[in-house]
Scaffold this motif. Structure first.
Motif, mmCIF file in Angstrom:
data_model
loop_
_atom_site.group_PDB
_atom_site.id
_atom_site.type_symbol
_atom_site.label_atom_id
_atom_site.label_comp_id
_atom_site.label_asym_id
_atom_site.label_seq_id
_atom_site.Cartn_x
_atom_site.Cartn_y
_atom_site.Cartn_z
ATOM 1 N N VAL A 246 38.020 -9.794 18.519
ATOM 2 C CA VAL A 246 36.655 -9.554 18.993
ATOM 3 C C VAL A 246 36.678 -8.382 19.967
ATOM 4 O O VAL A 246 37.465 -8.367 20.914
ATOM 5 C CB VAL A 246 36.080 -10.801 19.691
ATOM 6 N N THR A 247 35.812 -7.404 19.726
ATOM 7 C CA THR A 247 35.733 -6.222 20.590
ATOM 8 C C THR A 247 34.419 -6.226 21.353
ATOM 9 O O THR A 247 33.347 -6.251 20.752
ATOM 10 C CB THR A 247 35.837 -4.930 19.766
ATOM 11 N N GLN A 248 34.508 -6.218 22.676
ATOM 12 C CA GLN A 248 33.332 -6.131 23.532
ATOM 13 C C GLN A 248 33.642 -5.194 24.691
ATOM 14 O O GLN A 248 34.652 -5.363 25.375
ATOM 15 C CB GLN A 248 32.934 -7.512 24.066
ATOM 16 N N ASP A 249 32.754 -4.232 24.887
ATOM 17 C CA ASP A 249 32.928 -3.251 25.966
ATOM 18 C C ASP A 249 34.300 -2.579 25.894
ATOM 19 O O ASP A 249 34.990 -2.399 26.912
ATOM 20 C CB ASP A 249 32.744 -3.908 27.344
ATOM 21 N N LYS A 250 34.712 -2.232 24.671
ATOM 22 C CA LYS A 250 35.960 -1.522 24.401
ATOM 23 C C LYS A 250 37.211 -2.336 24.743
ATOM 24 O O LYS A 250 38.303 -1.800 24.828
ATOM 25 C CB LYS A 250 35.990 -0.186 25.150
ATOM 26 N N VAL A 251 37.025 -3.652 24.950
ATOM 27 C CA VAL A 251 38.162 -4.539 25.191
ATOM 28 C C VAL A 251 38.318 -5.462 23.996
ATOM 29 O O VAL A 251 37.357 -6.110 23.563
ATOM 30 C CB VAL A 251 37.976 -5.362 26.481
ATOM 31 N N VAL A 252 39.530 -5.525 23.446
ATOM 32 C CA VAL A 252 39.812 -6.351 22.269
ATOM 33 C C VAL A 252 40.410 -7.685 22.713
ATOM 34 O O VAL A 252 41.420 -7.714 23.412
ATOM 35 C CB VAL A 252 40.777 -5.629 21.309
ATOM 36 N N THR A 253 39.775 -8.773 22.317
ATOM 37 C CA THR A 253 40.301 -10.112 22.562
ATOM 38 C C THR A 253 40.890 -10.647 21.259
ATOM 39 O O THR A 253 40.203 -10.689 20.237
ATOM 40 C CB THR A 253 39.192 -11.052 23.058
ATOM 41 N N VAL A 254 42.142 -11.040 21.307
ATOM 42 C CA VAL A 254 42.847 -11.539 20.128
ATOM 43 C C VAL A 254 43.042 -13.040 20.277
ATOM 44 O O VAL A 254 43.594 -13.509 21.282
ATOM 45 C CB VAL A 254 44.209 -10.836 19.954
ATOM 46 N N ILE A 255 42.592 -13.818 19.298
ATOM 47 C CA ILE A 255 42.671 -15.275 19.338
ATOM 48 C C ILE A 255 43.378 -15.768 18.085
ATOM 49 O O ILE A 255 42.927 -15.499 16.967
ATOM 50 C CB ILE A 255 41.271 -15.917 19.431
ATOM 51 N N SER A 312 30.633 -16.691 27.403
ATOM 52 C CA SER A 312 29.538 -16.207 26.562
ATOM 53 C C SER A 312 29.767 -16.612 25.113
ATOM 54 O O SER A 312 30.889 -16.926 24.703
ATOM 55 C CB SER A 312 29.415 -14.688 26.666
ATOM 56 N N VAL A 313 28.689 -16.610 24.334
ATOM 57 C CA VAL A 313 28.763 -16.953 22.919
ATOM 58 C C VAL A 313 28.752 -15.674 22.093
ATOM 59 O O VAL A 313 27.884 -14.813 22.264
ATOM 60 C CB VAL A 313 27.588 -17.856 22.498
ATOM 61 N N PHE A 314 29.722 -15.540 21.226
ATOM 62 C CA PHE A 314 29.783 -14.398 20.307
ATOM 63 C C PHE A 314 29.478 -14.894 18.905
ATOM 64 O O PHE A 314 30.090 -15.852 18.429
ATOM 65 C CB PHE A 314 31.164 -13.748 20.336
ATOM 66 N N SER A 315 28.521 -14.250 18.234
ATOM 67 C CA SER A 315 28.156 -14.630 16.874
ATOM 68 C C SER A 315 27.936 -13.382 16.030
ATOM 69 O O SER A 315 27.397 -12.380 16.508
ATOM 70 C CB SER A 315 26.878 -15.469 16.856
ATOM 71 N N THR A 316 28.364 -13.453 14.791
ATOM 72 C CA THR A 316 28.096 -12.369 13.842
ATOM 73 C C THR A 316 28.246 -12.923 12.433
ATOM 74 O O THR A 316 28.792 -14.013 12.233
ATOM 75 C CB THR A 316 29.042 -11.166 14.067
ATOM 76 N N VAL A 342 34.629 -7.843 9.266
ATOM 77 C CA VAL A 342 33.333 -8.501 9.169
ATOM 78 C C VAL A 342 32.244 -7.637 9.787
ATOM 79 O O VAL A 342 31.149 -7.491 9.243
ATOM 80 C CB VAL A 342 33.377 -9.880 9.848
ATOM 81 N N SER A 343 32.549 -7.045 10.929
ATOM 82 C CA SER A 343 31.623 -6.123 11.602
ATOM 83 C C SER A 343 32.438 -5.196 12.483
ATOM 84 O O SER A 343 33.658 -5.342 12.592
ATOM 85 C CB SER A 343 30.591 -6.896 12.432
ATOM 86 N N GLY A 344 31.774 -4.257 13.122
ATOM 87 C CA GLY A 344 32.481 -3.342 14.008
ATOM 88 C C GLY A 344 33.116 -4.049 15.181
ATOM 89 O O GLY A 344 34.102 -3.576 15.747
ATOM 90 N N ALA A 345 32.577 -5.235 15.533
ATOM 91 C CA ALA A 345 33.080 -5.969 16.697
ATOM 92 C C ALA A 345 33.944 -7.154 16.329
ATOM 93 O O ALA A 345 34.480 -7.826 17.211
ATOM 94 C CB ALA A 345 31.905 -6.441 17.564
ATOM 95 N N PHE A 346 34.100 -7.430 15.033
ATOM 96 C CA PHE A 346 34.834 -8.645 14.646
ATOM 97 C C PHE A 346 35.636 -8.418 13.372
ATOM 98 O O PHE A 346 35.082 -8.022 12.336
ATOM 99 C CB PHE A 346 33.857 -9.803 14.431
#
Length: 413
Positions: A246-255, A312-316, A342-346
């Motif tokens: 997940v990419t938010q504010d140019k930070v990538v979170t890997v789960i 926060s909730v992330f949905s796409t 899936v998207s630019g952020a996910f």
């Protein structure tokens, strides 16, 4: 939070509706229905979405996910009594309606049934539907709850029908509220009862790489096995390691998905199949498969709603994918790492993947179509082209040599 208060409806009291606009593609609906004395008689708060499969004018099947009831109205909702049951009526979008009915006896109330209607005359949602009409699906529930308790189910509840799959989660509902006060005593669904130990997913946050930095190595996820059953036995099988990016504010979170703390469910139909994963951090992660050309299957759609480390909730969602293509009657396999954008952020990275969403026999995978075949199919034309290029060069060299000898012989003559 945005609230709407509708005018009184005869016999139903006042209706207070609050839409919590926190999620991107799903909304928490909160309903506080009051009687003529302004006392709460029915309380409900829940989230839901619907996956609808329909036939097109070209005789193929399409799937659409409805997950945004933000424009809902509640005309027809009533408190009810012993003679007349209580019900929630929801209207939203272009011709969608949803109804939940409740009845009661001396000491309990019953969630009797749920109905959902959709109108394929809506050319925006169903642009090429073969049949243009209103369809209604009805699902008996028959869940009995003590009168002084509120029903709670944070887990995913799936109601599956032929062409419509309904998903509900974060459900809190109490009909026939006693003395106008919503109970704090909870009646849990079976899914919540079994989820006694919650092990949160531990994410790894990586800064966005720059030309002068090297990103940290990401640990590979554990391989999980998932399956879906219907009346005929196992109808969908999948095994894979899943890594969410997940990419938010140019930070990538890997789960990394932990299969030991992940629940799974789904549904199987002739033209579509659904695998849904959920855990303490993931409301839902949907993989929707479809049949194309009557002889192949592929991954058509991915939907996700999840909690990030900041709360926060992330949905796409994306219903226009084309991954994991294989013939019907076979499985798809890929041992190397693959990325589903899936998207630019996910994005989803898969490891040691094998999946068969249709025609599973005796709970076993059929012969696999390996992803390496894609590389082979790509390399064949390159090899042929390279061989032709070499051949043309040899012909040209032979021509030059022959031409030189011809000129030499002419000069000697």
């Amino acid at each position: 939070m945005v609230c709407f208060r509708l005018s009184p409806v005869p016999g139903s009291g006042l209706l207070l509706l609050c839409l919590l606009l926190g999620a991107v593609s799903s909304y928490a609906l909160e309903l506080n229905l009051q009687d003529s004395k302004n006392a709460t008689c029915l309380y409900a708060k829940w989230q839901m979405n619907f996956t609808i499969s329909y036939e097109t004018t070209s005789k193929s099947n399409k799937t659409v996910t409805i997950s945004d009831p933000s424009s809902a109205t509640y005309n027809g909702s009533i408190c009810g009594d012993h003679q007349n049951g209580s019900k929630i009526e929801v209207q939203f979008g272009s011709g969608f309606s949803w109804t939940a009915k409740f009845t009661k006896d001396v000491s309990t109330y019953l969630i009797e049934s749920i109905s959902f209607s959709y109108n394929t005359n809506d050319s925006t949602t169903f642009p090429d539907a073969k049949k243009k009409e209103i369809f209604t699906v009805h699902e008996p529930v028959a869940l009995k709850i003590p009168l002084d308790e509120i029903f709670r189910c944070n887990s995913i509840l799936t109601l599956g029908m032929k062409d419509v799959v309904q998903h509900y989660w974060a459900v809190h509902v109490q009909a026939f509220v006693q003395n106008g006060t919503v109970s704090t005593k909870e009646f849990l669904c079976n899914e919540d009862k079994t989820s006694t130990t919650v092990v949160p997913i531990t994410p790894t946050t990586l800064p966005s790489p720059t030309p002068t930095t090297t990103p940290a190595q990401k640990e590979k996820p554990e391989i999980g096995s998932y399956s879906v059953n219907n009346t005929n036995g196992t109808c969908l099988m999948a095994s894979m390691g899943l890594q969410l990016n997940v990419t938010q504010d140019k930070v990538v979170t890997v789960i990394n998905i932990n299969p030991n703390t992940t629940d799974f469910t789904g549904s199987c139909h002739s033209q579509t199949a659904l695998l849904r994963l959920n855990s303490s951090n993931i409301n839902y992660l949907d993989f929707v498969f479809a049949v194309k050309n009557e002889n192949r299957f592929y991954l058509k759609e991915v939907n996700v709603s999840m909690y990030l480390v900041n709360g926060s909730v992330f949905s796409t969602a994306n219903n226009n994918l084309s991954y994991w293509d294989a013939p019907l009657g076979s499985s798809y396999m890929c041992n190397k790492e693959q990325t589903i954008s899936v998207s630019g952020a996910f994005q989803i990275n898969t490891f040691y993947l094998r999946v068969q969403p249709f025609n599973v026999k005796e709970g076993k995978y059929s012969t696999a179509r390996d992803c390496s075949a894609d590389e082979d199919n790509f390399l064949v034309p390159i090899a042929v082209g390279a061989a032709l290029a070499v051949l043309l060069i040899l012909v040209f060299l032979i021509y030059l040599i022959g031409l030189k000898h011809h000129h030499t012989g002419y000069e000697q003559f």
